[in-house]
Design an enzyme around this catalytic site. Structure first.
Site, PDB file in Angstrom:
ATOM      1  N   ASP A 236      44.269  46.120  34.610  1.00 49.99           N
ATOM      2  CA  ASP A 236      43.112  46.897  35.057  1.00 49.99           C
ATOM      3  C   ASP A 236      41.868  46.043  35.281  1.00 49.99           C
ATOM      4  O   ASP A 236      40.902  46.518  35.885  1.00 49.99           O
ATOM      5  CB  ASP A 236      42.778  47.975  34.015  1.00 49.99           C
ATOM      6  CG  ASP A 236      43.939  48.934  33.793  1.00 49.99           C
ATOM      7  OD1 ASP A 236      44.407  49.503  34.788  1.00 49.99           O
ATOM      8  OD2 ASP A 236      44.366  49.103  32.643  1.00 49.99           O
TER       9      ASP A 236
ATOM     10  N   HIS B  88      44.399  55.638  29.111  1.00 49.57           N
ATOM     11  CA  HIS B  88      45.651  55.295  29.795  1.00 49.57           C
ATOM     12  C   HIS B  88      45.381  54.833  31.223  1.00 49.57           C
ATOM     13  O   HIS B  88      45.422  53.639  31.518  1.00 49.57           O
ATOM     14  CB  HIS B  88      46.575  56.515  29.780  1.00 49.57           C
ATOM     15  CG  HIS B  88      47.968  56.246  30.275  1.00 49.57           C
ATOM     16  ND1 HIS B  88      48.439  54.990  30.578  1.00 49.57           N
ATOM     17  CD2 HIS B  88      49.017  57.107  30.525  1.00 49.57           C
ATOM     18  CE1 HIS B  88      49.696  55.070  30.977  1.00 49.57           C
ATOM     19  NE2 HIS B  88      50.066  56.349  30.969  1.00 49.57           N
TER      20      HIS B  88
ATOM     21  N   HIS C 196      46.043  44.979  25.366  1.00 53.46           N
ATOM     22  CA  HIS C 196      47.030  45.949  25.819  1.00 53.46           C
ATOM     23  C   HIS C 196      47.820  46.429  24.612  1.00 53.46           C
ATOM     24  O   HIS C 196      48.032  45.674  23.654  1.00 53.46           O
ATOM     25  CB  HIS C 196      47.975  45.322  26.853  1.00 53.46           C
ATOM     26  CG  HIS C 196      48.803  46.320  27.593  1.00 53.46           C
ATOM     27  ND1 HIS C 196      49.980  46.811  27.099  1.00 53.46           N
ATOM     28  CD2 HIS C 196      48.608  46.937  28.797  1.00 53.46           C
ATOM     29  CE1 HIS C 196      50.492  47.676  27.965  1.00 53.46           C
ATOM     30  NE2 HIS C 196      49.684  47.771  29.006  1.00 53.46           N
TER      31      HIS C 196
END
Length: 435
Positions: A370, A267, A309
């Site tokens: 990210d 996560h 994702h």
């Protein structure tokens, strides 16, 4: 206008039930299955809740197929360009963009609540020096109800807002102190003359031995990154906050539970994994195609971190903004940024090579938020073990806004998911001597 219904028929018994189709303002139609168990005795089975709406919400909308993310209807691209993190906090919590006087009052209220009770400093001393900052965050945030046990009537909307503002205000202090405690540095207190992002950077890096001026480039980049991470619908940590809060636990306990869920590498830890991957690629001296080929090999455990994702199936709109910030930041840093320029260039080239490959295109494996954020954090001097802490700091407003929305819902009930039991049927106990 008549309601749209879906009829479910149990052919074994001949019974049937009409389920109402709910129409959202955006997104797929949703079938209300609450009568399914009551009238037919059936549960629904949906591992990971990928097809199940656990709640209604007016806060965040995302469309993974089209790469859309909106807070209260406002596109993330517009908020990142024109807004500030404090304004976004007000928007998420109150539902509308503030007037100038409302924003000023809100910002002053946050600054007034940014100090921590002095006794909290002693609480930090209970942790080992080498404790991970996220472990410290979970403990300190969970303990806040012991220090701020007033305004904890969760059924009073005004008291919920006070708790929300306390959490938003104190999180930078808690986060910065977690870092400084691990370093053995003296704690730095928040200042009212600094913005939210400036205050965090000041509390992280200031020294009592000499003046410290916050780099405005860093403060602006951090402010935008926090906007991008402020909320993301019903992800694992947000769902954890809602589920914990549904038991009428205090908001500090609910947010501490969210931080614990965020800590999981699947996560909130992905940007740290991206940096480790990029460093490994650079140190290997091997061409990028080698790593792309490894990622495609089902017998190789190597994966390209920062790609794909759970929800976005085209592109992550936040990743586009993050990449631009990273480019601008490193270009303006001069010699200081050159040590991270190679990481950024490697990331961009890896993105190009992967997205020209049919394997990744066919599986919708695009860079996510990210992929570039870790490079920005490193350029600011933020170490790897603080990456997820920054995520928790940014997401606090989303968690507490979702919690506040749920607590204001008169139909809210304690969360109680069902299961598909596949264990043994009833059997008799066998005495030890007969086994």
């Amino acid at each position: 206008m008549s309601k749209q219904m879906v009829t479910v028929i149990d052919h074994a018994t001949g019974k049937q039930v009409d389920l109402e189709v709910l129409n959202p303002t955006d997104g797929p139609k949703t079938i209300d299955v609450r009568k399914l168990y009551k009238e037919l005795g059936y549960f629904t089975f949906d591992p990971g809740f990928m097809s199940t709406a656990s709640c209604w919400s007016k806060i965040t909308y995302l469309d993974g197929e089209k790469g859309i993310l909106r807070y209260r209807g406002y596109p993330i691209e517009q908020l990142a360009e024109h807004s500030s993190y404090m304004e976004v906090c007000y928007l998420l919590l109150h539902g509308e963009l503030p007037q100038a006087d409302e924003l000023h009052t809100f910002e002053e209220g946050i600054k007034d609540r940014s100090m921590l009770h002095e006794a909290v400093k002693s609480f930090y001393n209970g942790f080992r020096r080498d404790a991970h900052p996220m472990a410290t965050m979970v403990g300190v945030v969970g303990a806040l109800s012991a220090f701020y046990h007033d305004h904890l009537n969760i059924h009073d909307p005004e008291q919920r807002i006070v708790s929300a503002m306390r959490l938003i205000a104190k999180m930078p202090t808690i986060a910065a102190w977690s870092y400084r405690y691990a370093k053995g540095w003296p704690f730095v207190y928040p200042r009212k003359d600094l913005s939210y992002a400036e205050n965090f950077l000041h509390m992280m890096f200031a020294s009592p031995m000499e003046p410290y001026d916050v780099d405005p480039l860093f403060a602006k980049a951090l402010d935008v990154i926090m906007i991008l991470h402020a909320d993301h619908e019903q992800n694992a940590s947000t769902s954890t906050v809602r589920l914990t809060g549904s038991s009428e636990a205090n908001p500090y306990a609910a947010v501490a539970a969210g931080i614990a869920a965020l800590w999981g590498p699947a996560h909130g830890g992905a940007n740290e994994a991206v940096i480790r991957m990029l460093n490994d690629i650079l140190e290997s001296g091997k061409p990028l195609q080698h790593f792309v080929d490894r990622a495609k090999d089902k017998n190789d455990r190597f994966r390209l971190m920062g790609f794909g994702h759970r929800v976005y199936k085209s592109f992550d709109p936040r990743a586009v903004i993050i990449r631009q910030i990273c480019h601008q930041l490193l270009n303006n840093l001069g010699p200081q940024g050159r040590q991270y320029q190679k990481l950024f260039e490697t990331a961009m080239e890896l993105e190009r090579v992967a997205l020209e490959d049919d394997y990744f295109k066919s599986r919708n494996l695009y860079p996510n938020v990210d992929f570039y954020s870790g490079i920005i954090f490193l350029a600011m001097g933020i170490p790897l073990n603080m990456f997820t802490v920054l995520f928790a700091l940014s997401r606090t407003v989303g968690w507490i806004s979702q919690w506040n929305e749920m607590m204001g819902d008169p139909q809210s009930r304690i969360g109680r998911p069902r299961q598909l039991y596949i264990g043994e049927t009833e059997r008799d106990y066998t005495p030890m001597e007969a086994r």
